[in-house]
Write a protein that holds these residues in place. Structure first.
Motif, mmCIF file in Angstrom:
data_model
loop_
_atom_site.group_PDB
_atom_site.id
_atom_site.type_symbol
_atom_site.label_atom_id
_atom_site.label_comp_id
_atom_site.label_asym_id
_atom_site.label_seq_id
_atom_site.Cartn_x
_atom_site.Cartn_y
_atom_site.Cartn_z
ATOM 1 N N SER A 105 14.728 6.847 31.200
ATOM 2 C CA SER A 105 15.267 7.230 29.899
ATOM 3 C C SER A 105 15.250 8.736 29.686
ATOM 4 C CB SER A 105 14.437 6.571 28.794
ATOM 5 O OG SER A 105 13.148 7.167 28.732
ATOM 6 N N VAL A 114 8.474 4.794 20.628
ATOM 7 C CA VAL A 114 9.826 5.342 20.724
ATOM 8 C C VAL A 114 9.876 6.599 19.867
ATOM 9 C CG1 VAL A 114 12.274 4.959 20.260
ATOM 10 C CG2 VAL A 114 10.860 3.072 21.098
ATOM 11 N N ARG A 164 25.042 8.854 25.085
ATOM 12 C CA ARG A 164 24.205 8.258 24.045
ATOM 13 C C ARG A 164 25.062 7.837 22.849
ATOM 14 N NH1 ARG A 164 20.716 12.483 21.261
ATOM 15 N NH2 ARG A 164 19.638 12.636 23.251
ATOM 16 N N ALA A 166 11.756 9.567 17.819
ATOM 17 C CA ALA A 166 12.974 9.622 17.019
ATOM 18 C C ALA A 166 13.918 10.711 17.519
ATOM 19 C CB ALA A 166 12.624 9.876 15.552
ATOM 20 N N TYR A 167 15.207 10.491 17.274
ATOM 21 C CA TYR A 167 16.209 11.499 17.584
ATOM 22 C C TYR A 167 16.249 12.550 16.471
ATOM 23 C CZ TYR A 167 18.146 8.502 21.314
ATOM 24 O OH TYR A 167 18.336 7.757 22.454
ATOM 25 N N GLY A 215 10.779 14.470 17.134
ATOM 26 C CA GLY A 215 10.837 13.654 18.340
ATOM 27 C C GLY A 215 11.198 14.480 19.560
ATOM 28 N N GLU A 253 8.376 3.147 30.375
ATOM 29 C CA GLU A 253 8.014 4.122 29.357
ATOM 30 C C GLU A 253 7.358 5.299 30.081
ATOM 31 O OE1 GLU A 253 5.766 2.209 26.249
ATOM 32 O OE2 GLU A 253 7.445 0.900 25.706
ATOM 33 N N PHE A 266 13.017 10.607 24.839
ATOM 34 C CA PHE A 266 12.679 9.810 23.652
ATOM 35 C C PHE A 266 12.183 8.404 24.000
ATOM 36 C CE2 PHE A 266 16.009 12.892 22.687
ATOM 37 C CZ PHE A 266 15.429 13.604 21.654
ATOM 38 N N GLN A 267 12.132 8.089 25.289
ATOM 39 C CA GLN A 267 11.694 6.784 25.797
ATOM 40 C C GLN A 267 12.733 5.686 25.513
ATOM 41 O OE1 GLN A 267 7.419 6.746 27.129
ATOM 42 N NE2 GLN A 267 7.179 6.416 24.932
ATOM 43 N N THR A 273 14.750 3.928 23.578
ATOM 44 C CA THR A 273 15.427 3.899 22.286
ATOM 45 C C THR A 273 16.512 2.821 22.255
ATOM 46 O OG1 THR A 273 17.069 5.490 23.049
ATOM 47 C CG2 THR A 273 15.062 6.389 22.021
#
Length: 246
Positions: free
Chosen positions: A38, A76, A219, A78-79, A83, A65, A41-42, A44
């Motif tokens: 990923s 997770v 994304r 956040a965007y 984050g 992860e 951000f892991q 998401t």
């Protein structure tokens, strides 16, 4: 196309458990596996949807992860700015040896997985693009698909910001696919040219695509998403994996 089963497994590493999310085509049988790394951000929503779309084409997809030694399982980021700051902090806090150990743990687990044929590729976006490339140093990985991989040209991945991915890229036996956005500030033209030149210098066969797109254009959240190019890139990825894992 196939329906899916989603699950997660906690795998042991020397730095604590690593949660791995799996997306498995329903109906039984064995499938080639793809380790999907990923962004910072892991795992998401967009990453899960990309993983599910790939699994729907007949692949066992495993999404680790990557910050498992720093964050609780299931975390997770956040965007948003907080984050992003946390993700970038951890990217440089994690030891390079830990990134590599994660690959070894994942490969060995997948090789014994009841739904895996034993053929394994790596794939990733952003940070994950770099991790998918490094995964190719593992003898169990036969193909790597790297989408806008960060920190390769600058050799700054991991604690100490001093990785050897580009230096060793000529030793990589896996088949390679690279996809870039030409308007990506994280990998400027000079950086892309450096990577390309190193591959040519090493005499390696590789596939290379550049699009007029920003960073993270795959994304499906936020203003940089380009759905038309995302469809093209999925077609490129599926053709590449189909040839590499046949």
């Amino acid at each position: 196309m196939a329906t899916l089963t989603e699950a997660f497994t906690d795998l042991a590493t020397s730095r604590g458990p690593m949660r791995v999310h799996t997306f498995t085509p329903a109906g039984g049988g064995k499938h080639p596996a793809v380790i999907f790394f990923s962004e910072i951000f892991q795992v998401t929503g967009p990453i899960r949807r990309m993983a599910a779309a790939l699994a729907g084409e007949g692949y066992l997809v495993a999404v680790p992860e990557v910050y498992h030694e720093f964050e609780e399982p299931g975390c997770v980021l956040a965007y948003d700015q907080a984050g992003s700051d946390r993700g970038n902090e951890l990217k440089y806090a994690k030891d390079l040896a830990s990134y590599d150990e994660d690959v070894d743990v994942l490969v060995k687990w997948l090789q014994g997985h009841e739904a895996c044929t034993g053929k394994i590729a790596s794939h990733g976006v952003c940070l994950g693009g770099h991790l998918s490339l490094r995964a190719g140093f593992h003898e169990g990985i036969s193909a790597v698909a790297c989408f806008y991989p960060t920190d390769v040209h600058s050799a700054t991945l991991g604690a100490g910001k001093s990785d050897d991915t580009l230096k060793r890229i000529g030793d990589l036996d896996a088949q390679m696919l690279f996809v870039w956005g030409r308007q990506d500030p994280h990998i400027p033209q000079a950086g892309r040219e450096l990577i390309h030149a190193r591959l040519e210098e090493a005499g390696r066969a590789f596939e290379w695509h550049e699009f007029n797109a920003a960073h993270a254009f795959l994304r499906d959240e936020g203003p940089r998403y380009n759905p038309a190019l995302a469809r093209v890139c999925m077609a490129v990825l599926l053709r590449f994996l189909g040839e590499a894992l046949e």
